[in-house]
Motif scaffolding. Structure first.
Motif, PDB file in Angstrom:
ATOM      1  N   CYS A 195       4.933   0.037   2.819  1.00 24.40           N
ATOM      2  CA  CYS A 195       5.842  -1.179   2.934  1.00 24.40           C
ATOM      3  C   CYS A 195       4.635  -2.179   3.632  1.00 24.40           C
ATOM      4  CB  CYS A 195       6.810  -0.854   4.116  1.00 24.40           C
ATOM      5  SG  CYS A 195       7.588  -2.625   4.339  1.00 24.40           S
TER       6      CYS A 195
ATOM      7  N   THR B  97       5.226  -6.104   8.509  1.00 29.36           N
ATOM      8  CA  THR B  97       5.285  -5.769   9.852  1.00 29.36           C
ATOM      9  C   THR B  97       6.473  -6.023  10.759  1.00 29.36           C
ATOM     10  OG1 THR B  97       4.249  -7.493  10.783  1.00 29.36           O
ATOM     11  CG2 THR B  97       2.864  -5.674  10.385  1.00 29.36           C
TER      12      THR B  97
ATOM     13  N   SER C  99      10.588  -1.911   7.260  1.00 31.04           N
ATOM     14  CA  SER C  99       9.837  -0.827   7.322  1.00 31.04           C
ATOM     15  C   SER C  99      10.670   0.064   6.373  1.00 31.04           C
ATOM     16  CB  SER C  99       9.952  -0.060   8.887  1.00 31.04           C
ATOM     17  OG  SER C  99      11.142  -0.107   9.381  1.00 31.04           O
TER      18      SER C  99
ATOM     19  N   THR D  92       9.891  -1.660  13.626  1.00 30.71           N
ATOM     20  CA  THR D  92       9.007  -1.050  12.615  1.00 30.71           C
ATOM     21  C   THR D  92       8.054   0.022  13.024  1.00 30.71           C
ATOM     22  OG1 THR D  92       8.648  -3.425  11.579  1.00 30.71           O
ATOM     23  CG2 THR D  92       6.975  -1.910  11.026  1.00 30.71           C
TER      24      THR D  92
ATOM     25  N   THR E 159       5.971   2.914   8.155  1.00 27.56           N
ATOM     26  CA  THR E 159       5.505   2.185   6.999  1.00 27.56           C
ATOM     27  C   THR E 159       5.050   2.923   5.901  1.00 27.56           C
ATOM     28  OG1 THR E 159       4.672   0.817   8.847  1.00 27.56           O
ATOM     29  CG2 THR E 159       3.596   0.432   6.973  1.00 27.56           C
TER      30      THR E 159
END
Lengths: 139, 139, 139
Positions: free
Chosen positions: B42, B45, B48, B94, B99
């Protein structure tokens, strides 16, 4: 398909984020790989990895403040206290964030978004030398 | 051993989960790889990735409710507020989730468990276009 | 570059950590790969993976205690309760920890730090058989 490994060290001096984006980018570039996958791995249980905004440093300040409030040093819940009031909270913060991160490589570059930076998140108060293993493979 | 890359876009409209399992499955199948590894990344920020149950939608509702309570929009702890009351909480959420996610491919299929779905977790209230890079390799 | 897959099972009996380091090490060694990447993937949404200290077992006790306090069984916030008071908290704890972990292989060994162990984190009270897929590739 080829692969390369490198271990980098980060000298930390307290509970905050240390950006490692440049080191990871340099390793990726030196590998010459144009399509592939980069994995960063943190060899510790009281420091971890996060991908976060690297524009406004207040984001880092707030992130640290949140984790300190969520898992306060000296929390009476913990019995593992012999290594210091910040040790068990450091283990918890590590579990709540990342020990490994994988990022695709597209056209010779990490596929990081515009505002994304890669950070070591140090959870201990005393200085430490942290080791991060980088692995890249591709073609 | 071969590899393929694809970027997918997800149009979001609020703080909730958007399932991307079908897109990831289609990409995996089109690659023709029968044994390997799929990584989803991803590029943001404030959004997620999570793997969660995709059977009862109440699970998604409860997951969102938990994260809202843990990191409330407008939390006075935060000083990074210029991008909105939901921006810094989005960064924290996040950091608390993922991520990047890697899923093995077994017999041409993602090794997802029976109830597992892959979701983009949007943490901002306003509509966004989110970019996810998919990387697959194997044989 | 070669790759191998294996699914391992872990029989759990309550909300705690089950170390799988030895199984993952044995699989890595049997693959004969000296440089590469190992990925562990948990096929569930109410159990997850963490890398944690495997020296003092109080660390595991405290980690479990923290997650129980953060996401208490029977939390009235949740509406998804038909599968038990510990089911929705299990989904949340899974989202807060890891479903996949990737660890580089250096000189034929996982790049685990001195104190790092790989654990399945069971979030349900009743016994379960948990499946973890291991994927390794390299040369």
């Amino acid at each position: 398909m080829r692969q390369e490994l490198k271990e980098i060290s980060v000298a930390t001096d307290g509970q905050r984020l240390f950006e490692i984006t440049d080191s990871v980018r340099a390793f990726t570039k030196s590998s010459g790989i144009t399509t592939g996958l980069l994995t960063a791995y943190c060899r510790h249980t009281s420091a971890s990895l996060v991908i976060q905004e690297n524009a406004d440093t207040d984001v880092q300040r707030d992130l640290i403040a949140f984790f300190r409030r969520l898992v306060p040093d000296g929390d009476p819940l913990f019995v593992h206290t012999m290594e210091g009031a910040d040790d068990m909270p450091a283990h918890v913060k590590t579990a709540l964030t990342q020990t490994s991160l994988s990022i695709p490589i597209v056209d010779g570059r990490l596929a990081l978004g515009t505002w994304q930076g890669i950070f070591l998140f140090e959870h201990r108060q005393q200085p430490h030398i942290r080791k991060i293993v980088l692995h890249v493979f591709g073609a």
